[in-house]
Design an enzyme around this catalytic site. Structure first.
Site, PDB file in Angstrom:
ATOM      1  N   GLU A 146     -54.201 -85.913 -13.771  1.00 28.79           N
ATOM      2  CA  GLU A 146     -54.544 -87.323 -13.979  1.00 28.79           C
ATOM      3  C   GLU A 146     -53.586 -87.845 -15.029  1.00 28.79           C
ATOM      4  O   GLU A 146     -53.827 -87.738 -16.211  1.00 28.79           O
ATOM      5  CB  GLU A 146     -56.012 -87.451 -14.416  1.00 28.79           C
ATOM      6  CG  GLU A 146     -56.561 -88.848 -14.248  1.00 28.79           C
ATOM      7  CD  GLU A 146     -56.084 -89.796 -15.329  1.00 28.79           C
ATOM      8  OE1 GLU A 146     -54.934 -90.287 -15.220  1.00 28.79           O
ATOM      9  OE2 GLU A 146     -56.840 -90.046 -16.265  1.00 28.79           O
ATOM     10  N   GLU A 155     -47.277 -94.530 -21.020  1.00 31.89           N
ATOM     11  CA  GLU A 155     -47.403 -93.161 -21.514  1.00 31.89           C
ATOM     12  C   GLU A 155     -46.313 -92.253 -20.972  1.00 31.89           C
ATOM     13  O   GLU A 155     -46.057 -91.199 -21.531  1.00 31.89           O
ATOM     14  CB  GLU A 155     -48.772 -92.528 -21.210  1.00 31.89           C
ATOM     15  CG  GLU A 155     -49.933 -93.209 -21.895  1.00 31.89           C
ATOM     16  CD  GLU A 155     -51.221 -92.444 -21.686  1.00 31.89           C
ATOM     17  OE1 GLU A 155     -51.218 -91.202 -21.820  1.00 31.89           O
ATOM     18  OE2 GLU A 155     -52.239 -93.093 -21.393  1.00 31.89           O
TER      19      GLU A 155
END
EC number: 2.1.1.319
Length: 600
Positions: A146, A155
């Protein structure tokens, strides 16, 4: 859920630097700096709990694994960024022969404990380290992770997944998820007005500040006005915001700006994303900005497809919201648009030079032959957590300066009938994140005008009615974290079912009235409380008296000498009661003097 400033993860997301083993034009990343900026937050259980509480995401991964067991039964699996280890555990429960669960932080210790507690230590091997640095004894059949951040790519964790794929996935292997898409759509929102007002307020405050510095200290600050304005505009206007958009706020057809096949995607194609698309406006309205979200699919691969396709979407929804929400890019100058207008959208998203895990985005659009440019710098550190930023109240008219924040807006109850509840929310004066929440449910007399500004809110009107003054007995100055007031215009609403649902969710309820209340007499209040207690099968632990002890889910008390609006008639006594309940769950057994409230 709005709890994760790093975009959240299914059990961790702390996997590596995103640099090793991957061809990239970006400069090398200092691992210690990257750990301090990114990974460290994933080593706390509270953070893992927040991420695992996202039911939409949990259900999608759970269904993807257990409805496609043929991809896992007897196979080897690599879980990239295992965190708490839940994906590795599910993989083992689905029949995997061996699962390698990689985690960069000390959360790996908790993952090992969880794996052992579930009797799977003979299948799941937890490896602490960067996925770019670790070694495996074999290639794997499945990589599950994930890795998605806000608007999919924030990110930059997919870099690590690509590295793991290129090093350890068998030629016949499958990726979970297998595909991903980024979406963009025009929206309407009050955020643009709010942010413009915030910017104007910041500049007005700067002007006052500059005048005071010059007046009191003899230093002319005007030379810094322009850079201060640029700084504030970047913060208020050019910074994307987290938001839970309602589908009704989307005013044009959503369009895909990026599609990825996780089996073949490369780092170079996600370092910079460019797209030109067209959206058709669906009504006469105001274009205020753009909303961005993503979805991922679990489809296996062409040669080995999933038996059951599963999709996880973060699109605007009235009921199925995710912690990712949507990213909102507001315009400083909204424009009017008409139904049927073709809006030509352009987007360029690239990584921040200061931090490769954050993004800089430029959005431009052309409508009715008019082309404007909106530049949005997307910095996650400026994303507000937990509160709807569009509801932030910068300052009420005539309000004195305070340190706490306050919010006001509407909670939609029924979109079809246009029914909403108004709320007013005030943070605690100090350390609001550590304080309990008080929810004040009411209507009529103790609504916003009465409850908020003559009883227990932070301000009272001044004598001339032209300003506000501090209410020293306000609940947010005491032990209570914040004050929430709801006002319902329907005077015939029955509150008992609402109170019942609150109590059934293990939230304590306190009902109070004045013993001289002529509007809602004491006998009537006691009758309603008895009715509620009977409906819940509650027994009376102590007979009626002025103070009730702790461990009560339903409390009813009267305040001697108070009339209908207790906080206004007896603020001191009510403050004592409120403080005592919050601190000890009980009311004071001895008399307290006014000055003793400060002890709390």
């Amino acid at each position: 859920m709005r709890s994760s400033s790093n975009g959240g993860a299914m059990g961790g997301r702390a996997v590596g630097t995103g640099g090793g083993g991957v061809k990239s034009s970006a400069p090398p990343v200092d691992k210690e700096v990257d750990y301090a900026n990114y990974f460290c937050t994933y080593s706390f259980l509270y953070h893992q709990k927040d991420m695992l509480s996202d039911r939409v995401r949990m259900d999608a991964y759970f269904n993807a694994v257990f409805e496609n067991k043929h991809h896992f039964a007897g196979k080897t699996v690599l879980d990239v960024g295992t965190g708490s280890g839940i994906l590795a555990i599910w993989s083992a429960q689905a029949g995997a022969r061996k699962v390698y669960a990689v985690e960069a932080t000390t959360m790996a210790d908790h993952a090992r404990a969880l794996v052992k507690a579930n009797g799977l230590e003979h299948i799941v091997e937890v490896i602490q380290g960067s996925v770019e640095d670790i070694s495996l004894p074999e290639k794997v059949d499945v990589i599950i992770s994930e890795w998605m951040g806000y608007f999919l790519l924030r990110e930059s964790m997919f870099d690590s997944v690509i590295s793991a794929r290129d090093r350890w996935l068998k030629p016949s292997g499958v990726m979970y998820p297998s595909h991903a898409r980024m979406w963009l759509a025009p929206i309407k929102s009050t955020l643009s007005d709010r942010k413009k007002n915030d910017l104007d307020g910041a500049m007005a405050d700067w002007d006052n500040f500059s005048d005071e510095i010059k007046s009191y200290y003899g230093v002319d600050m005007s030379v810094l006005t322009k850079p201060f304005a640029e700084e504030q505009e970047k913060h208020y206007i050019q910074t994307a915001m987290w938001n839970d958009l309602n589908p009704l706020q989307v005013i044009g057809t959503p369009t895909v700006v990026k599609e990825m096949d996780c089996l073949t995607a490369t780092v170079s194609e996600i370092e910079e994303v460019r797209s030109n698309v067209t959206s058709v406006i669906n009504g006469h309205t105001t274009l205020c900005g753009f909303g961005g979200w993503f979805d991922v699919q679990f489809r296996g691969r062409k040669e080995d497809p999933a038996q059951q396709d599963i999709e996880l979407t973060t699109a605007p929804s009235e009921q199925h919201c995710t912690h990712w929400g949507q990213q909102v890019f507001i315009m400083s100058n909204p424009i009017n648009v008409e139904e049927g207008n073709n809006l030509n959208l352009g987007l360029v998203m690239s990584r921040s030079k200061e931090n490769h895990r954050l993004m800089e985005i430029m959005v431009w659009y052309g409508a009715l032959a008019v082309t404007l440019v909106v530049t949005v710098q997307w910095f996650g550190c400026n994303i507000a957590e937990g509160y709807p930023e569009e509801d932030l109240v910068a300052r009420l008219p005539g309000q004195p300066k305070v340190l706490f924040r306050q919010y006001a807006g509407y909670v939609d109850v029924d979109f079809e009938t246009g029914r909403s509840l108004f709320y007013y929310f005030v943070e605690a004066d100090t350390q609001p994140e550590t304080k309990p929440l008080t929810l004040w449910l009411n209507g009529g007399c103790s609504s916003v005008g009465g409850g908020a500004f003559t009883e227990l809110g932070p301000f009272y009107p001044t004598g001339d009615g032209r300003g506000l003054r501090i209410n020293s007995m306000s609940w947010n100055f005491l032990i209570t974290d914040c004050l929430v007031i709801y006002s319902d215009i329907d005077e015939n609403i029955n509150m008992l079912p609402i109170l019942k649902r609150i109590i059934q969710n293990r939230t304590s309820v306190w009902i109070f009235s004045g013993d001289q209340d002529s509007v809602v007499p004491l006998l009537g209040s006691r009758t309603l409380v008895r009715e509620l207690a009977h409906d819940l099968n509650f027994s009376t632990t102590l007979p009626y008296r002025p103070w009730f002890p702790k461990d009560q889910l339903l409390t009813f008390a009267t305040v001697r000498g108070a009339a209908h609006m207790v906080p206004m008639h007896s603020p001191h006594e009510l403050c004592i009661y409120s403080v005592a309940l919050c601190l000890a769950g009980d009311c004071p057994t001895t008399h307290m003097k006014r000055g003793e409230i400060s002890l709390y």
